[in-house]
Each structure stands twice: as structure tokens, then as C-alpha cells.
Design a protein around this motif. Sequence first.
Motif, PDB file in Angstrom:
ATOM      1  N   GLN A  26       0.827  -1.216   0.000  1.00 43.40           N
ATOM      2  CA  GLN A  26       0.000   0.000   0.000  1.00 43.40           C
ATOM      3  C   GLN A  26       0.860   1.263   0.000  1.00 43.40           C
ATOM      4  OE1 GLN A  26      -0.244  -2.723   1.926  1.00 43.40           O
ATOM      5  NE2 GLN A  26      -2.343  -3.058   2.659  1.00 43.40           N
ATOM      6  N   GLU A  29       2.318   1.690  -3.541  1.00 43.05           N
ATOM      7  CA  GLU A  29       1.256   2.166  -4.429  1.00 43.05           C
ATOM      8  C   GLU A  29       0.937   3.635  -4.150  1.00 43.05           C
ATOM      9  OE1 GLU A  29      -1.947  -0.517  -3.706  1.00 43.05           O
ATOM     10  OE2 GLU A  29      -1.159  -2.086  -5.042  1.00 43.05           O
ATOM     11  N   GLY A  30       0.929   3.994  -2.862  1.00 42.37           N
ATOM     12  CA  GLY A  30       0.620   5.367  -2.496  1.00 42.37           C
ATOM     13  C   GLY A  30       1.680   6.350  -2.950  1.00 42.37           C
ATOM     14  N   ARG A 246       4.085  12.917  -3.531  1.00 39.72           N
ATOM     15  CA  ARG A 246       3.210  12.228  -2.584  1.00 39.72           C
ATOM     16  C   ARG A 246       3.810  12.200  -1.178  1.00 39.72           C
ATOM     17  NH1 ARG A 246      -0.418   8.428  -5.100  1.00 39.72           N
ATOM     18  NH2 ARG A 246      -1.409   9.518  -6.861  1.00 39.72           N
ATOM     19  N   ALA A 248       3.271  10.066   2.292  1.00 37.95           N
ATOM     20  CA  ALA A 248       2.669   8.868   2.882  1.00 37.95           C
ATOM     21  C   ALA A 248       3.104   8.770   4.342  1.00 37.95           C
ATOM     22  CB  ALA A 248       3.104   7.618   2.121  1.00 37.95           C
ATOM     23  N   LYS A 261      -4.221  13.256  10.105  1.00 35.86           N
ATOM     24  CA  LYS A 261      -5.517  13.458   9.445  1.00 35.86           C
ATOM     25  C   LYS A 261      -5.897  14.934   9.415  1.00 35.86           C
ATOM     26  CE  LYS A 261     -10.407  12.177   9.829  1.00 35.86           C
ATOM     27  NZ  LYS A 261     -11.406  11.397  10.610  1.00 35.86           N
ATOM     28  N   VAL A 290      -5.255  11.432  -1.282  1.00 39.19           N
ATOM     29  CA  VAL A 290      -5.197  10.268  -2.171  1.00 39.19           C
ATOM     30  C   VAL A 290      -5.928   9.090  -1.545  1.00 39.19           C
ATOM     31  CG1 VAL A 290      -3.669   8.612  -3.319  1.00 39.19           C
ATOM     32  CG2 VAL A 290      -3.035  11.037  -3.198  1.00 39.19           C
ATOM     33  N   THR A 291      -5.727   8.881  -0.255  1.00 37.66           N
ATOM     34  CA  THR A 291      -6.430   7.813   0.466  1.00 37.66           C
ATOM     35  C   THR A 291      -6.914   8.347   1.807  1.00 37.66           C
ATOM     36  OG1 THR A 291      -4.548   6.946   1.747  1.00 37.66           O
ATOM     37  CG2 THR A 291      -4.812   6.130  -0.513  1.00 37.66           C
ATOM     38  N   GLY A 292      -7.925   7.679   2.339  1.00 34.22           N
ATOM     39  CA  GLY A 292      -8.294   7.879   3.730  1.00 34.22           C
ATOM     40  C   GLY A 292      -7.440   6.963   4.574  1.00 34.22           C
ATOM     41  N   VAL A 294      -5.958   3.735   5.572  1.00 36.25           N
ATOM     42  CA  VAL A 294      -5.706   2.410   5.001  1.00 36.25           C
ATOM     43  C   VAL A 294      -5.123   1.530   6.101  1.00 36.25           C
ATOM     44  CG1 VAL A 294      -4.410   1.107   3.278  1.00 36.25           C
ATOM     45  CG2 VAL A 294      -5.306   3.376   2.719  1.00 36.25           C
ATOM     46  N   ARG A 313      -2.020   7.042   5.616  1.00 33.64           N
ATOM     47  CA  ARG A 313      -2.718   8.108   4.907  1.00 33.64           C
ATOM     48  C   ARG A 313      -1.760   8.681   3.848  1.00 33.64           C
ATOM     49  NH1 ARG A 313      -7.479   9.516   7.512  1.00 33.64           N
ATOM     50  NH2 ARG A 313      -7.635   8.727   9.639  1.00 33.64           N
ATOM     51  N   VAL A 314      -2.306   8.973   2.677  1.00 29.89           N
ATOM     52  CA  VAL A 314      -1.496   9.471   1.562  1.00 29.89           C
ATOM     53  C   VAL A 314      -2.151  10.720   0.990  1.00 29.89           C
ATOM     54  CG1 VAL A 314      -0.470   8.948  -0.694  1.00 29.89           C
ATOM     55  CG2 VAL A 314      -0.778   7.121   1.002  1.00 29.89           C
TER      56      VAL A 314
END
Length: 322
Positions: A26, A29-30, A246, A248, A261, A290-292, A294, A313-314
Motif C-alpha cells: 500500500q 502504491e501510495g 506524494r 505517505a 488526518k 489520495v487515500t483515507g 488504510v 494516509r497518503v
Amino acid sequence: MRATAQTGHLPVSQSPAVHLPVLYTQVLEGLRVIENGCYLDGTFGRGGHARGVLEQLGPQGRLLVMDKDPEAIAVAERDFAPDARVSIFRGSFAQLLAWEQTAQGLDGVLLDLGVSSPQLDVAERGFSFGKDGPLDMRMDPDSGISAAQWINSAEENEIADTLWTYGEERQSRRIARAIVARRQKQAFARTAELAELIASVMPRGKDKIHPATRSFQAIRIHINRELADLEAGLDAAVQRLKPGGRLAVISFHSLEDRIVKQYMNRLAKAPPSNRRLPEQQAFVPTLQLVTGAVKANEDELAVNPRARSAVLRVAEKCGEAG
């Protein structure tokens, strides 16, 4: 807590003993690694995530690794220093702006927060009440005061406030009183001494966690200034990210995750409007989420139970990538 699991994946040095870190797939990918990009791993640990990034980089790619733990830096020097694409810096990720290698801009930043499995598993580091050792808890043993020095000298109110703020320990006042009373007779020197003292004054709960869990977490966070470093590190990372880069972040408890967050949301989402106030300047986002949250799946948890509390989180820096 940076948890790891064993894998057959070979590192840069082809050493057989490798740790696959939590949320490995993950994270990669992030970060969305590009072949000739420049990436910073601000918490090298034993290099699991860093190896994954390096494998996706081409000859012109760059990997910058940081850690304030000298043992982690020793592993980085041994396994990564021969690769001309890699640069290594000993220090907290909160200091990344001071490292000239980051000034060129970064395509990705990874922060894997908390204490790593190797730190927990070595009794001499003093992080774990499960293994008796010197009461130290410093991620950088050459900097700051040890947990024992702090426990043996801090005011009762300071100890109680720390246990409550960083450990959300409801019995913080009771534990602080007991610590002060005990140290007047004999100073604390070992992790087992503190863990036993805490257990002796804590009411037995229905959950299975050790009574000293929250207190040890709180003391570790305080000694290492973890939350202050996190806030500074997030700001520094966003400053150094290129547009399209990005960020992460993996956290392991609610205090860390709340900071991450709220930080990402503050830079990505316009604040609620108030019709009673004059119209504010239009909000321009700095980040795009990008994501919440994970989390590890059941397959990973079966191999690595320590990953249960991990949250990734990303976010991506706004603007057109170069």
C-alpha cells in the motif's frame, strides 16, 4: 510502532535476514514511484520500505534516507551506502529542511512513525516492559535525557499530565503519586521496576493489555518529542515536495493519526464558511487527499499481528508535476 514481518525478499546487500514492513504494498502504491524521481524515507528503520522504493528507481533516481537511531543508520550504511543513488543522514525527519540533499525537491516522502520492532525487541533500548532492560527509551541514545532520568526527577504533576496527554491513561494521577513515592526510597533504573510499580497500583481491567502499556507509550512519546517532531516533519515534507509529489504517513496510535488526518485535511479542504463573517479569500488547496485511513488486511495480520494498529494516509501536493 514500526512493525515488521519476515519475508524472503532480498535487500540491496543480498543479506538473507529481511523485514517486510507494515502496509508495504500500500505504501509503494501510495508513493507511486517514478523511475527518475527523488524520494525520502524519513524513518529508515531496517530499510524495508526503502528497498522497495529503490527497486523501482532507475539509474537517475535518488533515495534519501534518514533516521535518528544510530543502529538504523549503521544498517543503512552497510546495505545502502554502496549504491550511488542513495544518500544517508542521521537525524529526525523534523530536520529534513536542514539537509541540503532535500533542497532539489522531492517526489515522495514516507514517514513510518513510532518505535520499530528492532527497538522493541532489544531489551537494552528500554522501550519494552516485556523485556527487562535499562529504562532508557531514547530513539537517539546520544541525545536528550533517558526515561529513567526524567522519571526520577520530574514533578508529580508533570508525570501525571504526560501520562494523560500522551497515553490517555485514566489512572495518571494515581500512577504519578506511586512513582514519586517509590523513587524517594529507590530511584528507577530498569523497565521491569517501573512496569511492576504501575501494575501494582492499577485496577485490573477486562482487556488483555498490560497495565503499563499506556504509560510506557506516553513516556516514550515525551522523551523523544514525537508529536512535536511529527508536526514539524509534516510541514517540512510539504515544503520540499514537488507539485504532484506524494506524502505517505503510517501512524500507530490515535494521537499520531489525529495529527496527520487534521493536517492533511487542513491543507486539502476549505474550512466551513460562516455567513455572519466577511467573505474570506478563496481557499487554494496545498494537498489533495489520495487515500483515507488504510489498514492492514487479514493476510498481513496473520503474519504480523503488530500491524493491527497501523494506519496509512497518503496525500499529493497540488500543482502540475514537472
